[in-house]
Scaffold this motif. Structure first.
Motif, PDB file in Angstrom:
ATOM      1  N   GLU A   1       1.845   9.690  -5.174  1.00 41.50           N
ATOM      2  CA  GLU A   1       2.347  10.990  -4.755  1.00 41.50           C
ATOM      3  C   GLU A   1       3.189  11.621  -5.870  1.00 41.50           C
TER       4      GLU A   1
ATOM      5  N   PRO B   1       0.659  14.596  -2.385  1.00 35.42           N
ATOM      6  CA  PRO B   1       0.049  13.840  -1.279  1.00 35.42           C
ATOM      7  C   PRO B   1      -1.481  13.953  -1.203  1.00 35.42           C
TER       8      PRO B   1
ATOM      9  N   TRP C   1       0.841  -1.191   0.000  1.00 32.44           N
ATOM     10  CA  TRP C   1       0.000   0.000   0.000  1.00 32.44           C
ATOM     11  C   TRP C   1       0.885   1.254   0.000  1.00 32.44           C
ATOM     12  N   GLU C   2       1.940   1.219   0.833  1.00 31.10           N
ATOM     13  CA  GLU C   2       2.843   2.379   0.927  1.00 31.10           C
ATOM     14  C   GLU C   2       3.607   2.594  -0.390  1.00 31.10           C
TER      15      GLU C   2
ATOM     16  N   PHE D   1      -6.656   7.054  -2.152  1.00 25.58           N
ATOM     17  CA  PHE D   1      -6.741   5.993  -1.144  1.00 25.58           C
ATOM     18  C   PHE D   1      -8.127   5.969  -0.483  1.00 25.58           C
TER      19      PHE D   1
ATOM     20  N   ARG E   1      -2.886  11.504  -3.599  1.00 25.86           N
ATOM     21  CA  ARG E   1      -2.720  10.155  -3.016  1.00 25.86           C
ATOM     22  C   ARG E   1      -3.811   9.886  -1.974  1.00 25.86           C
ATOM     23  N   ASP E   2      -4.034  10.858  -1.079  1.00 23.53           N
ATOM     24  CA  ASP E   2      -5.001  10.635  -0.001  1.00 23.53           C
ATOM     25  C   ASP E   2      -6.419  10.507  -0.553  1.00 23.53           C
TER      26      ASP E   2
ATOM     27  N   TRP F   1       2.510   1.892  -3.346  1.00 22.43           N
ATOM     28  CA  TRP F   1       1.558   2.497  -4.274  1.00 22.43           C
ATOM     29  C   TRP F   1       1.356   3.981  -3.920  1.00 22.43           C
ATOM     30  N   GLY F   2       1.342   4.257  -2.610  1.00 27.69           N
ATOM     31  CA  GLY F   2       1.195   5.645  -2.160  1.00 27.69           C
ATOM     32  C   GLY F   2       2.306   6.530  -2.705  1.00 27.69           C
ATOM     33  N   ARG F   3       3.543   6.022  -2.656  1.00 29.99           N
ATOM     34  CA  ARG F   3       4.668   6.829  -3.159  1.00 29.99           C
ATOM     35  C   ARG F   3       4.526   7.061  -4.674  1.00 29.99           C
TER      36      ARG F   3
END
Ligand SMILES: C[S@@+](CC[C@H](N)C(=O)[O-])C[C@H]1O[C@@H](n2cnc3c(N)ncnc32)[C@H](O)[C@@H]1O
Length: 261
Positions: A189, A194, A181-182, A201, A197-198, A184-186
């Protein structure tokens, strides 16, 4: 819908969401930007599908969106495309865009567009040579729904026909799930910061219920698929597919590759 998933988006909410997002799924050059390796998945999945069923006459695209996977698959067939394509999607605007793009790109191919939930679509028996489902099945909820849809797809394929899936994944081990998950977050981003990304998510948390890759491969085998083969995996995304095994007599008649060369 299974009650354990009551906090998740309803089918109506999912349809409304995608009705408003046609543009994001209408670019063959980029694919779905928010999905890691989107173009790689589209490439390997459609190449494998055409290689396994080079004489396909009927193709099914589940959750077709604006038609990217079908357009790419038809390119693989060159001058001898399948006769008919059946597109299934919840969203009418997605289907309309897919039909328009296909009419322009492959005017000789018959296209049937069915606005339906994959859970309710009538797959029939031995109708399709190739079925694809890209970024769609993670909207299924309980085991019962996954099993029913995989079984119906299997029944709807011709003997020797194949199913190809590209989708987001969950992971069995919470630590690995979090790590992926992290990652994919990067990636998100880097696309748009960010906040993007948020937002993304939050949408995924509300809307999606992906399953681990090994769980889906086991399910494919359980409903009868031979293989399946994994084509590509990168963090939260995988593409894979399997074949509705030919009757035993055809398998026995297969000859070994020639060693005379
Ligand atoms: C993320 S988009 C992917 C579109 C396309 N397959 C692609 O990869 O470009 C998911 C699509 O699946 C459709 N979809 C979601 N849940 C569905 C369901 N239960 N039955 C049919 N279509 C569904 C949505 O309307 C949307 O068009």
């Amino acid at each position: 819908m299974t009650s354990a998933f009551e906090h998740k988006s309803t089918v109506e909410e999912i349809r409304t969401h995608f009705d408003a997002n046609v543009e994001r799924f209408s670019n063959l050059e980029t694919g779905q930007v928010a999905a890691i390796d989107s173009l790689v998945h589209m490439d390997v999945l459609t190449t494998a599908a055409q290689a396994v069923n080079p004489g396909a006459t009927n193709v099914l695209d589940l959750g077709c969106g604006a038609g990217n996977y079908t357009l790419k698959l038809l390119q693989r067939f060159g001058d001898t495309p399948p006769e008919r394509v059946t597109l299934v999607d919840l969203s009418r605007p997605m289907l309309d865009r897919a039909v328009a793009r296909l009419a322009e790109a492959v005017p000789g191919v018959a296209v049937e567009a069915v606005q339906a939930d994959v859970r309710d679509f009538d797959f029939g028996e031995s109708r399709f040579d190739v079925a694809m489902a890209a970024q769609c099945l993670h909207h299924l909820r309980g085991d019962d729904e996954w099993e029913a849809v995989f079984s119906k797809i299997f029944r709807g394929l011709t003997p020797g026909g194949s199913l190809w899936i590209a989708d987001s994944l969950a992971y069995h081990q919470p630590q690995v799930h979090r790590m992926m998950w992290e990652r994919w977050g990067r990636y998100l981003e880097k696309i748009d910061g960010p906040e993007y990304r948020d937002r993304f998510f939050a949408k995924v948390e509300k809307e999606d219920t992906p399953r681990p890759l090994s769980w889906q491969l086991d399910l494919m085998r359980r409903v009868g698929f031979a293989g399946p083969d994994v084509l590509h995996v990168n963090s939260r995304f995988a593409s894979f597919g399997g074949t509705k095994a030919l009757p035993v007599s055809s398998v026995q008649n297969r000859t070994a590759p020639s060693t005379n060369a």
